[in-house]
Design an enzyme around this catalytic site. Structure first.
Site, PDB file in Angstrom:
ATOM      1  N   PHE A 145       2.990 101.429  30.999  1.00 51.57           N
ATOM      2  CA  PHE A 145       1.950 101.722  29.993  1.00 51.57           C
ATOM      3  C   PHE A 145       2.530 102.597  28.892  1.00 51.57           C
ATOM      4  O   PHE A 145       1.938 103.562  28.441  1.00 51.57           O
ATOM      5  CB  PHE A 145       0.733 102.379  30.651  1.00 51.57           C
ATOM      6  CG  PHE A 145      -0.523 102.236  29.842  1.00 51.57           C
ATOM      7  CD1 PHE A 145      -0.959 100.987  29.444  1.00 51.57           C
ATOM      8  CD2 PHE A 145      -1.267 103.355  29.475  1.00 51.57           C
ATOM      9  CE1 PHE A 145      -2.129 100.843  28.690  1.00 51.57           C
ATOM     10  CE2 PHE A 145      -2.431 103.225  28.729  1.00 51.57           C
ATOM     11  CZ  PHE A 145      -2.859 101.967  28.331  1.00 51.57           C
ATOM     12  N   THR A 148       9.517  90.749  28.592  1.00 55.39           N
ATOM     13  CA  THR A 148      10.183  91.134  27.335  1.00 55.39           C
ATOM     14  C   THR A 148      10.934  92.450  27.544  1.00 55.39           C
ATOM     15  O   THR A 148      11.353  93.077  26.577  1.00 55.39           O
ATOM     16  CB  THR A 148       9.153  91.337  26.199  1.00 55.39           C
ATOM     17  OG1 THR A 148       8.171  92.288  26.646  1.00 55.39           O
ATOM     18  CG2 THR A 148       8.486  90.049  25.796  1.00 55.39           C
ATOM     19  N   ARG A 178      13.522  93.888  30.597  1.00 62.14           N
ATOM     20  CA  ARG A 178      14.928  93.699  30.957  1.00 62.14           C
ATOM     21  C   ARG A 178      15.006  92.662  32.057  1.00 62.14           C
ATOM     22  O   ARG A 178      14.211  92.688  33.012  1.00 62.14           O
ATOM     23  CB  ARG A 178      15.540  95.014  31.454  1.00 62.14           C
ATOM     24  CG  ARG A 178      15.824  96.038  30.380  1.00 62.14           C
ATOM     25  CD  ARG A 178      16.982  95.624  29.465  1.00 62.14           C
ATOM     26  NE  ARG A 178      17.289  96.622  28.464  1.00 62.14           N
ATOM     27  CZ  ARG A 178      16.832  96.623  27.198  1.00 62.14           C
ATOM     28  NH1 ARG A 178      16.029  95.657  26.776  1.00 62.14           N
ATOM     29  NH2 ARG A 178      17.190  97.575  26.368  1.00 62.14           N
ATOM     30  N   GLU A 197      22.217  88.173  31.350  1.00 63.16           N
ATOM     31  CA  GLU A 197      22.238  87.751  29.953  1.00 63.16           C
ATOM     32  C   GLU A 197      23.657  87.695  29.379  1.00 63.16           C
ATOM     33  O   GLU A 197      24.425  88.632  29.628  1.00 63.16           O
ATOM     34  CB  GLU A 197      21.427  88.803  29.167  1.00 63.16           C
ATOM     35  CG  GLU A 197      20.536  88.240  28.136  1.00 63.16           C
ATOM     36  CD  GLU A 197      19.546  89.298  27.652  1.00 63.16           C
ATOM     37  OE1 GLU A 197      18.600  89.618  28.382  1.00 63.16           O
ATOM     38  OE2 GLU A 197      19.757  89.778  26.533  1.00 63.16           O
ATOM     39  N   HIS A 236      16.306  86.842  23.718  1.00 64.00           N
ATOM     40  CA  HIS A 236      16.216  88.297  23.510  1.00 64.00           C
ATOM     41  C   HIS A 236      15.933  88.626  22.034  1.00 64.00           C
ATOM     42  O   HIS A 236      16.754  89.251  21.363  1.00 64.00           O
ATOM     43  CB  HIS A 236      17.502  88.993  23.986  1.00 64.00           C
ATOM     44  CG  HIS A 236      17.305  90.465  24.249  1.00 64.00           C
ATOM     45  ND1 HIS A 236      17.960  91.148  25.236  1.00 64.00           N
ATOM     46  CD2 HIS A 236      16.517  91.377  23.645  1.00 64.00           C
ATOM     47  CE1 HIS A 236      17.607  92.430  25.220  1.00 64.00           C
ATOM     48  NE2 HIS A 236      16.717  92.582  24.251  1.00 64.00           N
ATOM     49  N   ARG A 246       3.491 103.117  36.485  1.00 64.90           N
ATOM     50  CA  ARG A 246       4.872 103.265  36.956  1.00 64.90           C
ATOM     51  C   ARG A 246       5.095 102.458  38.239  1.00 64.90           C
ATOM     52  O   ARG A 246       5.278 103.021  39.328  1.00 64.90           O
ATOM     53  CB  ARG A 246       5.213 104.740  37.195  1.00 64.90           C
ATOM     54  CG  ARG A 246       6.712 104.947  37.416  1.00 64.90           C
ATOM     55  CD  ARG A 246       7.040 106.358  37.827  1.00 64.90           C
ATOM     56  NE  ARG A 246       6.835 107.297  36.755  1.00 64.90           N
ATOM     57  CZ  ARG A 246       6.443 108.573  36.925  1.00 64.90           C
ATOM     58  NH1 ARG A 246       6.186 109.032  38.127  1.00 64.90           N
ATOM     59  NH2 ARG A 246       6.309 109.371  35.892  1.00 64.90           N
TER      60      ARG A 246
HETATM   61  C1  8YV Z   1      17.691  94.796  21.001  1.00 65.81           C
HETATM   62  C2  8YV Z   1      16.271  95.846  22.922  1.00 65.81           C
HETATM   63  O1  8YV Z   1      17.684  93.474  20.639  1.00 65.81           O
HETATM   64  O2  8YV Z   1      15.883  97.873  21.786  1.00 65.81           O
HETATM   65  C3  8YV Z   1      16.050  97.322  22.867  1.00 65.81           C
HETATM   66  O3  8YV Z   1      16.064  97.980  23.934  1.00 65.81           O
HETATM   67  O4  8YV Z   1      16.322  95.284  23.948  1.00 65.81           O
HETATM   68  C4  8YV Z   1      16.369  95.041  21.656  1.00 65.81           C
HETATM   69  O5  8YV Z   1      15.617  95.625  20.657  1.00 65.81           O
HETATM   70  C5  8YV Z   1      18.933  95.086  21.723  1.00 65.81           C
HETATM   71  O6  8YV Z   1      18.836  96.294  22.384  1.00 65.81           O
HETATM   72  C6  8YV Z   1      20.141  95.157  20.808  1.00 65.81           C
HETATM   73  O7  8YV Z   1      21.141  96.012  21.330  1.00 65.81           O
END
Ligand code: 8YV
Length: 329
Positions: free
Chosen positions: A150, A238, A240, A269, A287, A173
């Site tokens: 959140f 969106t 990790r 990735e 990503h 959490r």
């Molecule tokens: C980026 C992201 O594309 O900010 C983050 O944590 O995952 C994305 O915004 C990426 O980190 C680029 O290094």
């Protein structure tokens, strides 16, 4: 004056700020090369991205004042080890909140309404006429969105989902829980429901992940959790990739344990788990949560301001571990 090492060119507004702060060297390096450069004493600050892994071993030998990560996330950096070495870490909070929440909604809608399948069908000449039961999907309105986490991006996603007429639940959490005060709920008081992780998993039509990657959240969504979800549910990630056990997800999608998944991030990735790309009930993005011209420029500005501050002897404006500042050996 020691130099600023940049491992990946960032947009011009950032490069300009860096150039004004000191000598900049742009070098794409593998892990050993990065470790060697960090230990060389030639650089005060490194401007990094997620691909650059700053593990405890690298950080123990690094002679740096700071690391400025071009990201809001910093799971590529062992922050405790950085702090122990007196290395301050900076990140880019705030500026990518809305763009990432937009992608969460885009993935929800695209997966629920089969946008990619439909687009492929039209392009390949498969649209031969409207039929009452053709390309039927799932409604978003009236459905339950469960937010794992959140923080800023979860809240921006909640704001959008409420606008779509969804019921929003959250667990701040996962897999455990924590108190959320009315003050923290703010505009969401009475509009979203705080539930335990097990309830969130079992009752969500869309389960959207908004947690940082840590030991506690690694494989948060595993085979057990996938089986506890509704078989009509859609998983959105969106955050990790390693928050989801991707191999278990492929099996669950194949066996219709859950209905679909919209993913912007992947466990290894840019590699995908075997079988993922062949599944029709998925929408897979590369990503792109923060990938707008304006957002990437703002990230570059924040990232460069952090680096410039550290290279010229000041605490960065967005430190992750401010307690490390001034402790460099
Ligand atoms: C980026 C992201 O594309 O900010 C983050 O944590 O995952 C994305 O915004 C990426 O980190 C680029 O290094």
């Amino acid at each position: 004056m020691s130099k600023i090492l940049v491992t990946t060119r960032i947009p011009d507004p950032g490069m300009d700020i860096l150039a004004a702060a000191g000598e900049v060297e742009l070098l794409e390096l593998d892990h050993d090369g990065l470790a060697e450069r960090c230990a060389s004493g030639e650089y005060s600050v490194v401007v990094s991205q997620l691909r650059d892994k700053f593990d405890a071993e690298l950080l123990a030998s690094a002679k740096l004042v700071g690391i400025s990560n071009y990201a809001v996330g910093f799971d590529n950096i062992d922050v405790a080890a950085a702090t122990a070495s007196g290395i301050t870490v900076g990140n880019t909070p705030g500026v990518l909140t809305d763009s990432t929440a937009d992608i969460a909604l885009l993935l929800m809608l695209a997966t629920a309404r089969r946008a990619i399948e439909s687009d492929n069908l039209v392009r390949s000449g498969g649209f031969t006429g409207w039929k009452p039961e053709f390309m039927l999907g799932t409604d978003v309105s009236g459905r339950v969105l469960g937010l794992a986490g959140f923080g800023r991006i979860a809240r921006a996603t909640a704001r959008r989902a409420l606008g779509f007429g969804m019921t929003v639940k959250f667990c701040p959490r996962p897999p455990s829980d924590r108190e959320v005060s009315d003050e923290e709920l703010g505009e969401f008081a009475g509009r979203v429901e705080h539930v335990a992780w097990e309830e969130l998993v079992a009752t969500s039509d869309f389960l959207s992940l908004h947690v940082p990657l840590s030991e506690a959240t690694h494989h948060l969504v595993d085979d057990r959790v996938l089986h506890a979800m509704k078989n009509t549910a859609i998983l959105i990630n969106t955050a990790r990739g390693p928050v989801v056990d991707e191999a278990a997800l492929v099996t669950a999608l194949r066996e219709r344990v859950i209905a679909g998944a919209g993913l912007d991030v992947y466990e290894a990735e840019p590699e995908l788990a075997p079988g993922l790309a062949g599944l029709p009930n998925t929408v897979l993005l590369p990503h792109v949560g923060s990938a707008t011209v304006a957002v990437r420029s703002e990230m570059a500005r924040l990232c460069a301001e952090n680096a410039a501050a550290m290279a010229t002897g000041s605490l960065p404006p967005h430190p992750v571990n401010p307690e490390a500042w001034g402790q460099a050996g």
